[in-house]
Design a protein around this motif. Structure first.
Motif, PDB file in Angstrom:
ATOM      1  N   HIS A  52     -10.605 -11.908  19.430  1.00 16.21           N
ATOM      2  CA  HIS A  52     -10.625 -10.791  18.091  1.00 16.21           C
ATOM      3  C   HIS A  52     -11.198 -12.172  16.915  1.00 16.21           C
ATOM      4  N   PRO A  53     -12.350 -11.490  16.290  1.00 20.90           N
ATOM      5  CA  PRO A  53     -12.753 -12.453  15.240  1.00 20.90           C
ATOM      6  C   PRO A  53     -12.184 -12.440  13.983  1.00 20.90           C
ATOM      7  N   LEU A  54     -10.989 -11.503  13.620  1.00 26.88           N
ATOM      8  CA  LEU A  54     -10.630 -11.280  12.249  1.00 26.88           C
ATOM      9  C   LEU A  54      -9.529 -12.371  12.246  1.00 26.88           C
ATOM     10  N   ILE A  55      -8.716 -12.763  13.410  1.00 30.00           N
ATOM     11  CA  ILE A  55      -7.470 -13.358  13.604  1.00 30.00           C
ATOM     12  C   ILE A  55      -7.718 -15.056  13.489  1.00 30.00           C
ATOM     13  N   ARG A  56      -7.259 -15.669  12.421  1.00 28.45           N
ATOM     14  CA  ARG A  56      -7.399 -17.072  12.551  1.00 28.45           C
ATOM     15  C   ARG A  56      -6.227 -17.978  12.139  1.00 28.45           C
ATOM     16  N   GLN A  57      -6.068 -18.937  12.543  1.00 32.43           N
ATOM     17  CA  GLN A  57      -4.884 -19.779  12.490  1.00 32.43           C
ATOM     18  C   GLN A  57      -4.922 -20.407  11.068  1.00 32.43           C
ATOM     19  N   THR A  58      -4.028 -20.574  10.365  1.00 29.20           N
ATOM     20  CA  THR A  58      -4.012 -21.023   9.157  1.00 29.20           C
ATOM     21  C   THR A  58      -2.826 -22.174   8.831  1.00 29.20           C
ATOM     22  N   ASP A  59      -2.697 -23.205   8.100  1.00 26.24           N
ATOM     23  CA  ASP A  59      -1.922 -23.881   7.934  1.00 26.24           C
ATOM     24  C   ASP A  59      -1.005 -23.792   6.582  1.00 26.24           C
ATOM     25  N   GLN A  60      -0.154 -24.601   6.175  1.00 26.17           N
ATOM     26  CA  GLN A  60       0.550 -24.508   4.989  1.00 26.17           C
ATOM     27  C   GLN A  60      -0.218 -24.733   3.590  1.00 26.17           C
ATOM     28  N   VAL A  94       3.666 -15.301  10.682  1.00 26.33           N
ATOM     29  CA  VAL A  94       4.148 -14.852   9.514  1.00 26.33           C
ATOM     30  C   VAL A  94       3.370 -13.722   9.005  1.00 26.33           C
ATOM     31  N   LEU A  95       3.895 -12.665   8.814  1.00 28.81           N
ATOM     32  CA  LEU A  95       3.318 -11.685   7.831  1.00 28.81           C
ATOM     33  C   LEU A  95       3.228 -11.492   6.633  1.00 28.81           C
ATOM     34  N   HIS A  96       2.141 -11.444   5.842  1.00 25.15           N
ATOM     35  CA  HIS A  96       2.047 -11.179   4.387  1.00 25.15           C
ATOM     36  C   HIS A  96       1.491  -9.727   3.992  1.00 25.15           C
ATOM     37  N   ARG A 142      -3.321 -23.660   3.136  1.00 27.74           N
ATOM     38  CA  ARG A 142      -4.180 -22.574   2.906  1.00 27.74           C
ATOM     39  C   ARG A 142      -3.812 -21.400   3.620  1.00 27.74           C
ATOM     40  N   CYS A 143      -3.464 -20.186   2.817  1.00 30.93           N
ATOM     41  CA  CYS A 143      -3.078 -19.176   3.430  1.00 30.93           C
ATOM     42  C   CYS A 143      -4.134 -18.279   3.010  1.00 30.93           C
ATOM     43  N   THR A 144      -4.962 -17.656   3.773  1.00 35.11           N
ATOM     44  CA  THR A 144      -6.186 -16.675   3.724  1.00 35.11           C
ATOM     45  C   THR A 144      -5.602 -15.446   3.180  1.00 35.11           C
ATOM     46  N   GLU A 160      -0.831 -16.685  10.580  1.00 32.35           N
ATOM     47  CA  GLU A 160      -0.663 -15.817   9.393  1.00 32.35           C
ATOM     48  C   GLU A 160      -1.476 -14.631   9.297  1.00 32.35           C
ATOM     49  N   TYR A 161      -1.021 -13.643   9.104  1.00 34.45           N
ATOM     50  CA  TYR A 161      -1.670 -12.545   8.942  1.00 34.45           C
ATOM     51  C   TYR A 161      -1.388 -11.367   7.794  1.00 34.45           C
ATOM     52  N   LYS A 162      -2.466 -11.024   7.282  1.00 37.07           N
ATOM     53  CA  LYS A 162      -2.251 -10.063   5.881  1.00 37.07           C
ATOM     54  C   LYS A 162      -2.390  -8.519   6.375  1.00 37.07           C
ATOM     55  N   VAL A 163      -1.297  -8.026   6.142  1.00 38.13           N
ATOM     56  CA  VAL A 163      -1.014  -6.596   6.533  1.00 38.13           C
ATOM     57  C   VAL A 163      -1.093  -5.604   5.193  1.00 38.13           C
ATOM     58  N   ILE A 164      -1.936  -4.753   5.313  1.00 34.51           N
ATOM     59  CA  ILE A 164      -1.828  -3.865   3.968  1.00 34.51           C
ATOM     60  C   ILE A 164      -1.084  -2.779   3.971  1.00 34.51           C
ATOM     61  N   ILE A 165      -0.352  -2.092   3.278  1.00 33.62           N
ATOM     62  CA  ILE A 165       0.458  -0.832   3.263  1.00 33.62           C
ATOM     63  C   ILE A 165      -0.334   0.091   2.423  1.00 33.62           C
TER      64      ILE A 165
END
Length: 206
Positions: free
Chosen positions: A190-198, A61-63, A200-202, A13-18
């Motif tokens: 890449h240190p920013l990308i981390r795997q998450t589970d259902q 999953v893109l947040h 906890r979504c960072t 899961e990744y947080k993408v800001i616009i």
């Protein structure tokens, strides 16, 4: 059943800001991508949409976080930027202020995300409102886009994309490019990308 649960737990899961100036079409871009609808409006609240994307057979999953007009109050804070994995900077390609907008938002993310940029966070300029370009303005807009390309190259950003949230042209491409880059970095260090589970979504934490 167990296999399905395991599959879900393995999704990244990744947080993408616009981000971008007021009225450039950030919310319209987001709604076109997630819901395939067009609304020419400015939201009053910071919003988040979620969408699953398949890249090279891998579902992620893109947040997607939208500033929703908060930039008019200069109230975009660390909370909005924190835990971001990618940045989409939208500008109005019909605007005379486009070159200044590019410089402003580069400084903005350099201030809030210096370590992330140094680590290779993907950043993408998006030239929106392509459908509104008049024939007599084409050459000037090309110059603006070339400037976006130069700024992107000099800062190590992704190549910029022209699109239209109204017609849908290249909207999917915008987020596919970002998603592909995130997945490519996921296989490296890449240190920013981390795997998450259902549980906890960072991307959703405050």
């Amino acid at each position: 059943m167990a296999n399905n649960i395991a599959s879900d737990l393995q999704k990244d899961e990744y947080k993408v800001i616009i981000i971008g100036a007021l009225g450039v079409g950030k919310t319209s871009l987001l709604l076109r991508y997630v819901h395939n609808t067009f609304e020419d409006r400015i939201s009053k609240f910071i919003s988040e949409e979620k969408k699953s994307v398949v890249v090279n057979g891998r579902e992620i999953v893109l947040h997607l976080w939208d500033t929703a007009g908060q930039e008019r109050f200069q109230s975009i804070t660390n909370r909005f930027y924190s835990d971001s994995h990618a940045v989409v900077i939208v500008y109005d390609m019909t605007s005379e202020d486009a070159p200044q907008d590019l410089d402003f938002w580069v400084r903005e993310i350099q201030y809030y995300l210096p370590l992330e940029l140094e680590a290779g966070m993907p950043v993408l300029f998006v030239a929106n409102k392509k459908d509104l370009i008049k024939k007599e303005d084409i050459e000037e807009r090309r110059q603006h886009f070339r400037q976006a390309q130069e700024v992107s190259h000099s800062n190590g950003f992704l190549p910029p994309v022209q699109c239209s949230a109204k017609t849908g042209e290249n909207v999917d491409k915008v987020f596919q490019v970002v998603a592909e880059h995130l997945v490519r970095n996921r296989s490296g260090s890449h240190p920013l990308i981390r795997q998450t589970d259902q549980k906890r979504c960072t991307a959703c934490s405050s």
